[in-house]
Scaffold this motif. Structure first.
Motif, PDB file in Angstrom:
ATOM      1  N   GLU A   1      20.282  35.219   6.975  1.00 48.42           N
ATOM      2  CA  GLU A   1      20.473  36.657   7.218  1.00 48.42           C
ATOM      3  C   GLU A   1      20.957  36.909   8.636  1.00 48.42           C
ATOM      4  OE1 GLU A   1      16.750  38.366   6.331  1.00 48.42           O
ATOM      5  OE2 GLU A   1      16.947  38.172   4.133  1.00 48.42           O
ATOM      6  N   LEU A   2      20.386  36.123   9.588  1.00 44.15           N
ATOM      7  CA  LEU A   2      20.824  36.276  10.982  1.00 44.15           C
ATOM      8  C   LEU A   2      22.292  35.890  11.131  1.00 44.15           C
ATOM      9  CD1 LEU A   2      20.175  36.868  13.935  1.00 44.15           C
ATOM     10  CD2 LEU A   2      19.382  34.499  14.177  1.00 44.15           C
ATOM     11  N   ASN A   3      22.669  34.774  10.481  1.00 46.10           N
ATOM     12  CA  ASN A   3      24.075  34.355  10.550  1.00 46.10           C
ATOM     13  C   ASN A   3      24.990  35.412   9.948  1.00 46.10           C
ATOM     14  OD1 ASN A   3      23.385  31.946  11.768  1.00 46.10           O
ATOM     15  ND2 ASN A   3      23.266  30.801   9.837  1.00 46.10           N
ATOM     16  N   GLN A   4      24.545  36.003   8.855  1.00 41.41           N
ATOM     17  CA  GLN A   4      25.345  37.038   8.217  1.00 41.41           C
ATOM     18  C   GLN A   4      25.505  38.245   9.143  1.00 41.41           C
ATOM     19  OE1 GLN A   4      23.709  38.272   4.472  1.00 41.41           O
ATOM     20  NE2 GLN A   4      25.731  38.331   3.544  1.00 41.41           N
ATOM     21  N   ALA A   5      24.410  38.625   9.826  1.00 37.32           N
ATOM     22  CA  ALA A   5      24.482  39.759  10.758  1.00 37.32           C
ATOM     23  C   ALA A   5      25.402  39.444  11.927  1.00 37.32           C
ATOM     24  CB  ALA A   5      23.092  40.112  11.264  1.00 37.32           C
ATOM     25  N   VAL A   6      25.320  38.194  12.417  1.00 38.10           N
ATOM     26  CA  VAL A   6      26.192  37.787  13.525  1.00 38.10           C
ATOM     27  C   VAL A   6      27.650  37.832  13.100  1.00 38.10           C
ATOM     28  CG1 VAL A   6      26.851  35.862  15.007  1.00 38.10           C
ATOM     29  CG2 VAL A   6      24.433  36.437  14.708  1.00 38.10           C
ATOM     30  N   GLN A   7      27.938  37.365  11.876  1.00 38.36           N
ATOM     31  CA  GLN A   7      29.305  37.400  11.377  1.00 38.36           C
ATOM     32  C   GLN A   7      29.822  38.834  11.290  1.00 38.36           C
ATOM     33  OE1 GLN A   7      31.404  34.965  10.810  1.00 38.36           O
ATOM     34  NE2 GLN A   7      29.918  33.360  11.363  1.00 38.36           N
ATOM     35  N   GLU A   8      28.968  39.752  10.831  1.00 39.71           N
ATOM     36  CA  GLU A   8      29.378  41.160  10.758  1.00 39.71           C
ATOM     37  C   GLU A   8      29.681  41.721  12.148  1.00 39.71           C
ATOM     38  OE1 GLU A   8      26.332  43.225   8.741  1.00 39.71           O
ATOM     39  OE2 GLU A   8      26.759  42.348   6.768  1.00 39.71           O
ATOM     40  N   GLN A   9      28.805  41.401  13.123  1.00 43.51           N
ATOM     41  CA  GLN A   9      29.020  41.882  14.483  1.00 43.51           C
ATOM     42  C   GLN A   9      30.293  41.285  15.072  1.00 43.51           C
ATOM     43  OE1 GLN A   9      27.383  44.300  15.981  1.00 43.51           O
ATOM     44  NE2 GLN A   9      26.088  44.505  14.145  1.00 43.51           N
ATOM     45  N   LEU A  10      30.513  39.998  14.804  1.00 45.21           N
ATOM     46  CA  LEU A  10      31.742  39.366  15.297  1.00 45.21           C
ATOM     47  C   LEU A  10      32.976  40.009  14.670  1.00 45.21           C
ATOM     48  CD1 LEU A  10      30.728  35.577  15.342  1.00 45.21           C
ATOM     49  CD2 LEU A  10      31.079  37.089  17.304  1.00 45.21           C
ATOM     50  N   GLY A  11      32.870  40.367  13.399  1.00 40.50           N
ATOM     51  CA  GLY A  11      33.982  41.049  12.751  1.00 40.50           C
ATOM     52  C   GLY A  11      34.258  42.414  13.381  1.00 40.50           C
ATOM     53  N   LYS A  12      33.152  43.153  13.620  1.00 42.70           N
ATOM     54  CA  LYS A  12      33.312  44.457  14.267  1.00 42.70           C
ATOM     55  C   LYS A  12      33.920  44.310  15.656  1.00 42.70           C
ATOM     56  CE  LYS A  12      29.480  46.753  11.850  1.00 42.70           C
ATOM     57  NZ  LYS A  12      28.175  47.423  12.025  1.00 42.70           N
TER      58      LYS A  12
ATOM     59  N   ALA B   1      35.824  41.895  16.717  1.00 37.17           N
ATOM     60  CA  ALA B   1      37.229  41.511  16.590  1.00 37.17           C
ATOM     61  C   ALA B   1      38.095  42.731  16.282  1.00 37.17           C
ATOM     62  CB  ALA B   1      37.379  40.448  15.503  1.00 37.17           C
ATOM     63  N   ARG B   2      37.596  43.581  15.363  1.00 36.32           N
ATOM     64  CA  ARG B   2      38.362  44.788  15.033  1.00 36.32           C
ATOM     65  C   ARG B   2      38.457  45.725  16.231  1.00 36.32           C
ATOM     66  NH1 ARG B   2      35.343  44.102  10.263  1.00 36.32           N
ATOM     67  NH2 ARG B   2      33.792  45.640  10.939  1.00 36.32           N
ATOM     68  N   LEU B   3      37.338  45.843  16.996  1.00 35.68           N
ATOM     69  CA  LEU B   3      37.348  46.692  18.188  1.00 35.68           C
ATOM     70  C   LEU B   3      38.327  46.165  19.233  1.00 35.68           C
ATOM     71  CD1 LEU B   3      36.149  49.072  19.743  1.00 35.68           C
ATOM     72  CD2 LEU B   3      34.338  47.541  20.558  1.00 35.68           C
ATOM     73  N   GLN B   4      38.329  44.843  19.427  1.00 31.11           N
ATOM     74  CA  GLN B   4      39.260  44.256  20.386  1.00 31.11           C
ATOM     75  C   GLN B   4      40.703  44.469  19.946  1.00 31.11           C
ATOM     76  OE1 GLN B   4      37.931  40.190  20.633  1.00 31.11           O
ATOM     77  NE2 GLN B   4      36.534  40.616  22.342  1.00 31.11           N
ATOM     78  N   TYR B   5      40.934  44.357  18.653  1.00 35.92           N
ATOM     79  CA  TYR B   5      42.295  44.564  18.141  1.00 35.92           C
ATOM     80  C   TYR B   5      42.739  46.007  18.385  1.00 35.92           C
ATOM     81  CZ  TYR B   5      46.142  45.070  14.855  1.00 35.92           C
ATOM     82  OH  TYR B   5      47.357  45.347  14.291  1.00 35.92           O
ATOM     83  N   ARG B   6      41.817  46.956  18.056  1.00 37.22           N
ATOM     84  CA  ARG B   6      42.152  48.360  18.255  1.00 37.22           C
ATOM     85  C   ARG B   6      42.373  48.676  19.733  1.00 37.22           C
ATOM     86  NH1 ARG B   6      38.337  50.237  15.604  1.00 37.22           N
ATOM     87  NH2 ARG B   6      36.866  50.822  17.256  1.00 37.22           N
ATOM     88  N   ASN B   7      41.499  48.136  20.594  1.00 40.03           N
ATOM     89  CA  ASN B   7      41.676  48.355  22.030  1.00 40.03           C
ATOM     90  C   ASN B   7      42.979  47.747  22.519  1.00 40.03           C
ATOM     91  OD1 ASN B   7      39.257  49.724  22.225  1.00 40.03           O
ATOM     92  ND2 ASN B   7      38.067  47.928  22.853  1.00 40.03           N
ATOM     93  N   GLY B   8      43.298  46.560  21.960  1.00 40.89           N
ATOM     94  CA  GLY B   8      44.551  45.930  22.348  1.00 40.89           C
ATOM     95  C   GLY B   8      45.758  46.760  21.943  1.00 40.89           C
ATOM     96  N   GLN B   9      45.691  47.344  20.743  1.00 44.26           N
ATOM     97  CA  GLN B   9      46.778  48.192  20.285  1.00 44.26           C
ATOM     98  C   GLN B   9      46.909  49.435  21.160  1.00 44.26           C
ATOM     99  OE1 GLN B   9      48.401  45.912  18.325  1.00 44.26           O
ATOM    100  NE2 GLN B   9      48.886  47.632  16.988  1.00 44.26           N
TER     101      GLN B   9
END
Length: 231
Positions: free
Chosen positions: A42-53, A55-63
């Motif tokens: 469950e912790l790994n799953q939560a970490v993966q979700e946070q990493l995804g968020k 990554a999306r935030l970094q992409y949006r900020n980069g754009q």
């Protein structure tokens, strides 16, 4: 991941086997291990979700950053183009001002030459030439007026050092009331330091800035000493 799945399957099999045999310390350890592994998953799953968020935030900020940089670059280019255009307009304006100054100097020089020639024309036989030259002078002064340069109208007025330069005087022919044979009027005689001749025209700009003083001849004024000696 494969190792973890195999380990989990082995633990499940051991738990089923031990369940059939009853409770034991080994079974409890396996249960704790299974719970720990489930929590880790469950912790790994939560970490993966946070990493995804993230990554999306970094992409949006980069754009957004790229868009802002592009906008800033466009503004810088526009500013550079405007500065170039402004510099071109300034050079054109300076060139026009130089041309206007040259034309003005030339026109005023022509007036000086024409006035000098008119001053040497005398007699009826030269009257036609005098009228023609005076007409040319009027045309030149009209052209200068269109360019915002006006002749100073000082003839007949009191001498003003701000607009005139006195280069000579002429004696007054009238010391009292108008006498016979004298064309000077009493009212004119009372004008102090009256300008009676313009030797060289003066000019000013439309806004009142002086371009050139007029060179004039004025009437003499008697001093207090001269007036006391007249009695």
């Amino acid at each position: 991941m494969l190792f973890w799945l195999l380990s989990r399957e082995a633990c499940r099999n051991m738990w089923i086997w031990n369940k059939r045999k009853g409770s034991s310390p080994e079974l409890e350890a396996l249960r704790r291990l299974e719970n720990a592994m489930q929590g880790q998953n469950e912790l790994n799953q939560a970490v993966q979700e946070q990493l995804g968020k993230l990554a999306r935030l970094q992409y949006r900020n980069g754009q957004e950053t790229s868009a802002l940089l592009e906008q800033l670059g466009g503004q810088i280019r526009k500013d550079a183009e405007w500065r170039d255009t402004e510099a071109d307009l300034r050079r054109e304006q300076e060139a026009r001002e130089r041309v206007l100054q040259t034309m003005t100097d030339t026109a005023i020089s022509w007036l000086d030459d024409l006035d000098a020639v008119i001053g040497r024309l005398h007699g009826e036989e030269q009257a036609d030439w005098s009228r023609l030259l005076r007409m040319w002078c009027g045309q030149i002064t009209d052209m200068l007026a269109l360019a915002g340069i006006h002749e100073l109208q000082v003839l007949g007025s009191s001498f003003d050092p701000g607009w005139c330069e006195a280069i000579g005087t002429r004696p007054r022919e009238l010391s009292g009331p108008a006498s016979a044979g004298n064309n000077e009027k009493p009212s004119e005689a009372r004008i102090p330091y009256q300008v009676v001749e313009v030797v060289r025209r003066g000019f000013a700009m439309r806004d009142g800035a002086l371009l050139r003083k007029a060179q004039v001849i004025t009437l003499e004024e008697k001093s207090a000493y001269d007036e006391s000696r007249s009695f």
